[in-house]
Write an enzyme that holds these catalytic residues in place. Structure first.
Site, PDB file in Angstrom:
ATOM      1  N   HIS A  81       0.467  -1.063   0.069  1.00  0.00           N
ATOM      2  CA  HIS A  81       0.063   0.306   0.285  1.00  0.00           C
ATOM      3  C   HIS A  81       0.580   1.417  -0.356  1.00  0.00           C
ATOM      4  CE1 HIS A  81      -3.712   2.595   0.805  1.00  0.00           C
ATOM      5  NE2 HIS A  81      -3.144   3.276   1.270  1.00  0.00           N
ATOM      6  N   CYS A  82       0.699   1.798  -0.718  1.00  0.00           N
ATOM      7  CA  CYS A  82       1.460   3.319  -1.518  1.00  0.00           C
ATOM      8  C   CYS A  82       0.807   4.450  -0.404  1.00  0.00           C
ATOM      9  CB  CYS A  82       2.106   3.366  -2.238  1.00  0.00           C
ATOM     10  SG  CYS A  82       2.964   4.906  -2.564  1.00  0.00           S
ATOM     11  N   PRO A  83       1.059   5.129   0.326  1.00  0.00           N
ATOM     12  CA  PRO A  83       0.527   6.077   0.881  1.00  0.00           C
ATOM     13  C   PRO A  83       0.817   7.888   0.469  1.00  0.00           C
ATOM     14  CG  PRO A  83       2.810   5.574   2.481  1.00  0.00           C
ATOM     15  CD  PRO A  83       2.473   4.562   1.575  1.00  0.00           C
ATOM     16  N   ALA A  86      -2.066   6.904  -1.828  1.00  0.00           N
ATOM     17  CA  ALA A  86      -3.229   6.558  -1.750  1.00  0.00           C
ATOM     18  C   ALA A  86      -4.217   5.217  -1.969  1.00  0.00           C
ATOM     19  CB  ALA A  86      -4.422   7.844  -1.705  1.00  0.00           C
TER      20      ALA A  86
END
Length: 246
Positions: A81-83, A86
């Protein structure tokens, strides 16, 4: 432009497991790329024969998919999951994510080179001043681009390695555990999805594609549906003393 195209494609392309997915549907599935169903060829899970099930989503999920607690859903061939986006990086947007890393790395070093090279080699004039900021702004920009370029470039190298060995970030750490477990039992563990470098890159960028086309932004999705994959035909665990195969 290439950076922005890839970035926004990675943001808005979702890789969620379809709500209609079921293992009965997968068992009869056959797509145009002639991908082999990993449920029929792998032993990644003790439940591989009856199919994987997500207790949080309370429904079936394919091999190589994982539940994301941030997105609150299962992601096909989830990498992480890439912040900064998002969004989860999975089967359908992994290509755009890798291209974003490539274009960003090249752009950073290009800007750094233009700000550092002498003018006769295509660089900026000596002691050039940026509007409102002065000459130190150029020096700061060069330093910033080098720093970002090194960081993003290292991530790019990491993901190129994962593509070449046909793994995701999650699978890499799982595979390391499997290797250690196999060594304890005098066995050798093999990644069943790692066929060869060409096939591994084709699985992300397109079947039998020309390598230079990988560098061109495209809206064409990767081959396959994220639920079935090419697999090796040899066995997963082999005794080192060749007394048998498992």
């Amino acid at each position: 432009i290439l950076v922005l195209i890839s970035y926004f494609r990675a943001i808005f392309t979702k890789s969620k497991v379809p709500s209609s997915f079921s293992h009965q549907q997968t068992s009869n599935h056959s797509d145009e790329d002639s991908l082999l169903n990993s449920d029929n060829s792998s032993e990644n899970n003790d439940n591989s024969k009856k199919g994987r099930f997500c207790g949080k989503c309370n429904r079936d999920k394919p091999d190589r998919s994982h539940h994301c607690s941030r997105c609150e859903t299962c992601i096909l061939k989830m990498d992480h999951h890439c912040p900064w986006m998002a969004n989860c990086v999975g089967h359908f947007n992994y290509k755009y994510f890798v291209l974003f890393l490539l274009y960003m790395t090249v752009s950073c070093f290009y800007v750094a080179a233009m700000g550092s090279l002498p003018q006769k080699y295509g660089g900026l004039p000596p002691k050039v001043k940026a509007p409102y900021f002065g000459s130190t702004a150029v020096e700061f920009s060069v330093l910033l681009c080098i720093s970002v370029g090194l960081a993003v470039g290292a991530m790019l190298v990491w993901h190129l390695f994962l593509i070449a060995t046909q793994q995701t970030t999650i699978e890499f750490y799982q595979n390391q555990m499997m290797k250690r477990h196999a060594r304890k039992h005098n066995r050798e563990w093999v990644n069943i999805y790692d066929i060869n470098i060409r096939k591994n890159f084709d699985a992300v960028f397109g079947n039998d594609s020309l390598w230079w086309r990988w560098l061109i932004p495209s809206t064409k999705p990767p081959p396959g549906d994220g639920r079935s994959f090419w697999v090796r035909e040899d066995v997963k665990l082999i005794r080192k003393d060749n007394t048998g195969t498992f």
